[in-house]
Design a protein around this motif. Structure first.
Motif, mmCIF file in Angstrom:
data_model
loop_
_atom_site.group_PDB
_atom_site.id
_atom_site.type_symbol
_atom_site.label_atom_id
_atom_site.label_comp_id
_atom_site.label_asym_id
_atom_site.label_seq_id
_atom_site.Cartn_x
_atom_site.Cartn_y
_atom_site.Cartn_z
ATOM 1 N N HIS A 165 0.824 -1.207 0.000
ATOM 2 C CA HIS A 165 0.000 0.000 0.000
ATOM 3 C C HIS A 165 0.862 1.263 0.000
ATOM 4 O O HIS A 165 0.500 2.259 -0.618
ATOM 5 N N ASP A 166 1.946 1.244 0.720
ATOM 6 C CA ASP A 166 2.804 2.417 0.829
ATOM 7 C C ASP A 166 3.935 2.328 -0.196
ATOM 8 O O ASP A 166 3.821 1.656 -1.210
ATOM 9 N N SER A 167 5.037 2.977 0.120
ATOM 10 C CA SER A 167 6.169 2.974 -0.801
ATOM 11 C C SER A 167 6.822 1.594 -0.830
ATOM 12 O O SER A 167 6.750 0.819 0.125
ATOM 13 N N TRP A 168 7.479 1.316 -1.945
ATOM 14 C CA TRP A 168 8.172 0.043 -2.080
ATOM 15 C C TRP A 168 9.354 -0.048 -1.120
ATOM 16 O O TRP A 168 9.721 -1.152 -0.697
ATOM 17 N N TRP A 169 9.946 1.089 -0.766
ATOM 18 C CA TRP A 169 11.052 1.073 0.183
ATOM 19 C C TRP A 169 10.589 0.590 1.554
ATOM 20 O O TRP A 169 11.287 -0.181 2.219
ATOM 21 N N TRP A 170 9.423 1.047 1.973
ATOM 22 C CA TRP A 170 8.896 0.616 3.269
ATOM 23 C C TRP A 170 8.539 -0.871 3.247
ATOM 24 O O TRP A 170 8.803 -1.597 4.205
ATOM 25 N N SER A 171 7.967 -1.320 2.163
ATOM 26 C CA SER A 171 7.642 -2.744 2.036
ATOM 27 C C SER A 171 8.911 -3.599 2.030
ATOM 28 O O SER A 171 8.963 -4.670 2.647
ATOM 29 N N ALA A 172 9.941 -3.104 1.339
ATOM 30 C CA ALA A 172 11.210 -3.843 1.312
ATOM 31 C C ALA A 172 11.846 -3.891 2.694
ATOM 32 O O ALA A 172 12.444 -4.907 3.084
ATOM 33 N N LEU A 173 11.705 -2.797 3.462
ATOM 34 C CA LEU A 173 12.260 -2.777 4.817
ATOM 35 C C LEU A 173 11.547 -3.777 5.718
ATOM 36 O O LEU A 173 12.186 -4.499 6.501
#
Length: 428
Positions: A165-173
């Protein structure tokens, strides 16, 4: 004056210093590796740091990840109760492994835990086999951790793609945090099981060397003493690892039953995305149980097989020897009552291994006289070995093939039920 056969042939043979140094380095490397995971910290500060890392990586990080990534309307891709139960199960498995194995290493050290402190100087072949078994330990642990990690990464990537739902960076983290936590917990659990598997493999070497010892022309009292030493090893291993194995068996069984109840009681759609962690957890637990059962089976099977080896040895010598039947053997002066040197035979149990009432210290003063024929000595030895088979026990319960098969098929049936509920293929 002629020496007794047991005094003529030393049990410990000369060996090159380089090989001892290599074995010592291998043991130090193993101790360092286990210490990096968190096992066997000898100081209060080290123990506190080990458990602090465990709490952060095995408890705080997965709980935080579940709370952040959770989507209330996304039960098709994530079920919170499933995630929490899986986290609790794998955390308890890892905690038992860390607690029990760390206690054993702190109390006895790696060398005494593996029982190489007496035997590394017996034969060059024994030291080579020790090094080989330690290398197998690393290969076994690495291969299974990598396999389980691949399954976990595949499941998490699939879930993150659907829950993004949010940024891909947050999902990757969040994905990275989940993978780090899972890798640590799985490594701790499987490392504990692999350590017990290594102990079992090293005991197999002891039993194989004992069979080779019978090929040497030694006094029967030497064979009995060596057998008593092996029996004391089995008693110590059973006493040290019984709590670890019993708790792991109980936790894995309860975890599988809970997974089965959760998957069958859920009325929604269960697929690999929202229930795949049950499948991954079941595979990890099954691997750990199989490693433990395999080691226990090897120990018990080899210990119980010594009776047949001793019987075959006795039969071969009796059929090929010319020592007469039961006549007394006299010395040059005609005295048939001159005794062989007395050898004190005692089971060497340490005080720490006698905390349980199932082990009692054994003191024997066994004296063979020359009026007793070689045949009678061998027959007494065979009777002794057949009456003291030994094996790995858990609070008095012998872990033999029948018990191992029962435990294995119960766990395998539960795992297959869970896999059948979580890994489904839809045609539409």
């Amino acid at each position: 004056m002629a020496l007794a056969p047991s005094m003529q042939v030393p049990l410990i043979e000369p060996h090159p210093v380089e090989l001892d140094t290599e074995l010592e380095k291998s043991l130090k490397t193993l101790e360092t590796f286990l210490g990096l995971i968190g096992f066997g910290k000898h100081t209060v500060f080290g123990t506190a740091m080990s458990w602090l890392v465990f709490i952060i990586l095995a408890v705080a990080l997965p709980v935080l990840s579940i709370q952040i990534v959770y989507c209330s309307n996304c039960e098709k891709y994530e079920i919170k109760s499933f995630e929490l139960e899986i986290m609790v199960s794998q955390t308890i498995d890892a905690a038992i492994s860390l607690l029990c194995i760390s206690h054993i290493i702190r109390k006895y050290g790696v060398r005494k835990m593996l029982f190489v402190y007496h035997c590394h100087g017996h034969l060059t072949q024994f030291r080579n086999l020790c090094l080989q078994k330690i290398r197998v330990f690393y290969c076994l642990l690495t291969s299974w951790v990598v396999i389980c990690l691949i399954l976990k990464v595949a499941r998490e990537i699939t879930r993150m793609v659907h829950l993004h739902h949010d940024s891909w960076w947050w999902s990757a983290l969040m994905l990275l945090a989940c993978i780090i936590s899972y890798t640590y917990v799985t490594l701790v659990f499987l490392a504990g099981c692999a350590v017990f598997h290594l102990v079992g493999n090293l005991q197999v070497i002891h039993f194989e060397n004992y069979a080779k010892l019978l090929e040497r022309d030694l006094d029967v009292s030497v064979y009995i003493e060596e057998h008593m030493r092996l029996t004391s090893y089995l008693s110590k291993i059973s006493h040290r690892f019984r709590v670890f194995l019993l708790l792991e068996f109980l936790v894995v069984t309860v975890s599988q039953f809970m997974a089965l109840l959760q998957t069958t009681g859920n009325r929604g759609i269960i697929n690999f995305i929202n229930g795949g962690d049950f499948a991954v957890l079941s595979i990890v637990q099954l691997v750990g149980i199989v490693l433990c059962l395999n080691a226990a089976a090897k120990i018990s099977h080899r210990a119980q097989g010594l009776g047949s080896i001793a019987s075959r040895w006795h039969a071969l010598i009796s059929c090929t020897s010319n020592d007469g039947s039961f006549s007394a053997v006299s010395d040059s002066g005609g005295n048939s009552d001159v005794p062989f040197p007395v050898r004190p035979l005692s089971a060497r149990y340490s005080e720490s291994d006698l905390e349980s009432s199932e082990y009692s210290q054994l003191h024997m003063n066994l004296q063979f006289t020359s009026s007793m024929s070689s045949y009678q000595k061998r027959q007494a030895f065979v009777t002794y070995v057949q009456s003291n088979t030994g094996g790995f026990t858990i609070f008095g319960w012998m872990v033999d093939r029948m018990l191992i098969n029962t435990i294995f098929f119960i766990e395998l049936s539960l795992v297959f039920f869970v896999l059948g509920k979580t890994i489904t293929i839809t045609t539409r």
